[in-house]
Design a protein around this motif. Sequence first.
Motif, PDB file in Angstrom:
ATOM      1  N   VAL A 151       0.807  -1.216   0.000  1.00 25.64           N
ATOM      2  CA  VAL A 151       0.000   0.000   0.000  1.00 25.64           C
ATOM      3  C   VAL A 151       0.843   1.270   0.000  1.00 25.64           C
ATOM      4  O   VAL A 151       0.341   2.339  -0.326  1.00 25.64           O
ATOM      5  CB  VAL A 151      -0.994   0.026   1.192  1.00 25.64           C
ATOM      6  CG1 VAL A 151      -2.061  -1.037   1.009  1.00 25.64           C
ATOM      7  CG2 VAL A 151      -0.296  -0.115   2.519  1.00 25.64           C
ATOM      8  N   LEU A 152       2.143   1.141   0.357  1.00 26.56           N
ATOM      9  CA  LEU A 152       2.968   2.345   0.436  1.00 26.56           C
ATOM     10  C   LEU A 152       4.440   1.954   0.456  1.00 26.56           C
ATOM     11  O   LEU A 152       4.804   0.950   1.068  1.00 26.56           O
ATOM     12  CB  LEU A 152       2.618   3.106   1.723  1.00 26.56           C
ATOM     13  CG  LEU A 152       3.010   4.561   1.875  1.00 26.56           C
ATOM     14  CD1 LEU A 152       2.398   5.430   0.777  1.00 26.56           C
ATOM     15  CD2 LEU A 152       2.555   5.082   3.233  1.00 26.56           C
ATOM     16  N   ILE A 153       5.278   2.727  -0.215  1.00 27.15           N
ATOM     17  CA  ILE A 153       6.729   2.593  -0.127  1.00 27.15           C
ATOM     18  C   ILE A 153       7.262   3.946   0.321  1.00 27.15           C
ATOM     19  O   ILE A 153       6.895   4.983  -0.247  1.00 27.15           O
ATOM     20  CB  ILE A 153       7.348   2.170  -1.473  1.00 27.15           C
ATOM     21  CG1 ILE A 153       6.892   0.755  -1.814  1.00 27.15           C
ATOM     22  CG2 ILE A 153       8.875   2.246  -1.410  1.00 27.15           C
ATOM     23  CD1 ILE A 153       7.405   0.226  -3.132  1.00 27.15           C
ATOM     24  N   LEU A 154       8.105   3.921   1.352  1.00 22.10           N
ATOM     25  CA  LEU A 154       8.639   5.156   1.916  1.00 22.10           C
ATOM     26  C   LEU A 154      10.160   5.117   1.912  1.00 22.10           C
ATOM     27  O   LEU A 154      10.758   4.139   2.373  1.00 22.10           O
ATOM     28  CB  LEU A 154       8.151   5.339   3.355  1.00 22.10           C
ATOM     29  CG  LEU A 154       6.647   5.476   3.562  1.00 22.10           C
ATOM     30  CD1 LEU A 154       6.299   5.394   5.039  1.00 22.10           C
ATOM     31  CD2 LEU A 154       6.161   6.790   2.973  1.00 22.10           C
ATOM     32  N   ASN A 155      10.793   6.172   1.415  1.00 22.88           N
ATOM     33  CA  ASN A 155      12.242   6.294   1.518  1.00 22.88           C
ATOM     34  C   ASN A 155      12.629   6.534   2.970  1.00 22.88           C
ATOM     35  O   ASN A 155      11.764   6.782   3.827  1.00 22.88           O
ATOM     36  CB  ASN A 155      12.746   7.443   0.647  1.00 22.88           C
ATOM     37  CG  ASN A 155      12.903   7.039  -0.805  1.00 22.88           C
ATOM     38  OD1 ASN A 155      13.328   5.935  -1.103  1.00 22.88           O
ATOM     39  ND2 ASN A 155      12.543   7.934  -1.711  1.00 22.88           N
ATOM     40  N   ALA A 156      13.914   6.502   3.268  1.00 23.55           N
ATOM     41  CA  ALA A 156      14.400   6.732   4.624  1.00 23.55           C
ATOM     42  C   ALA A 156      13.864   8.056   5.154  1.00 23.55           C
ATOM     43  O   ALA A 156      13.911   9.082   4.473  1.00 23.55           O
ATOM     44  CB  ALA A 156      15.926   6.744   4.640  1.00 23.55           C
ATOM     45  N   ASN A 157      13.305   8.019   6.350  1.00 19.17           N
ATOM     46  CA  ASN A 157      12.788   9.201   7.053  1.00 19.17           C
ATOM     47  C   ASN A 157      11.720   9.974   6.270  1.00 19.17           C
ATOM     48  O   ASN A 157      11.510  11.152   6.509  1.00 19.17           O
ATOM     49  CB  ASN A 157      13.935  10.135   7.441  1.00 19.17           C
ATOM     50  CG  ASN A 157      14.919   9.436   8.331  1.00 19.17           C
ATOM     51  OD1 ASN A 157      14.568   8.940   9.394  1.00 19.17           O
ATOM     52  ND2 ASN A 157      16.166   9.350   7.888  1.00 19.17           N
TER      53      ASN A 157
END
Length: 193
Positions: A151-157
């Motif tokens: 549902v979501l991909i997030l980069n560092a921080n």
Amino acid sequence: MKKRLLLQLILIFALLFSTVSYAADVNSTRDIPVGGSGQMEMVGTIEPTILSVTMPTFVPFNISSSLPTQNKVISPRIKMKNNSNVPVRVDVSYTKVDLSKLDNVKWSDTGMVSDNQIAIGLKQEESKDEMPESLAQARWLKANQKQDMNVLILNANQEGALYVVGTMGQNVSDNGTFNVTPTFVVSKTSAAD
């Protein structure tokens, strides 16, 4: 949440104590005469990356056939923050659905509903603080079965957000309550686009 915190503390203590035990070996020395030889043992340690994502534990939402948009849900913004120093993916692995308080209502896993069905999904935020009106790119929750859905991909921080979206058949009453409880799994991934 408590289990994750306990695991993080155990990992931190393990790393601290392993560093202390190696410090004693690093301080031991030996003399090698000119023209002589000797070996030096080098030990590499792969340290685990601690993955941490902050997300709400409770999200209320309303669904009504009277909304003029394709999306029949009014949902708060579901903010998710990657506190890790590596990219992560957020997946739904299982969704518990309880429709027992709704008479003659069935669940749809696809977003396509018949007269007595309801479908709920998640949609990534397209414009900051704007609830989606359409159901395009919605990720539909499957009731009471294993599911491996990103549902979501997030980069560092990085921070991201989702919204609850949904639709309902014309015979589903506008009065009642039901529970949808997705299980989220966070894992390390390659960098987000």
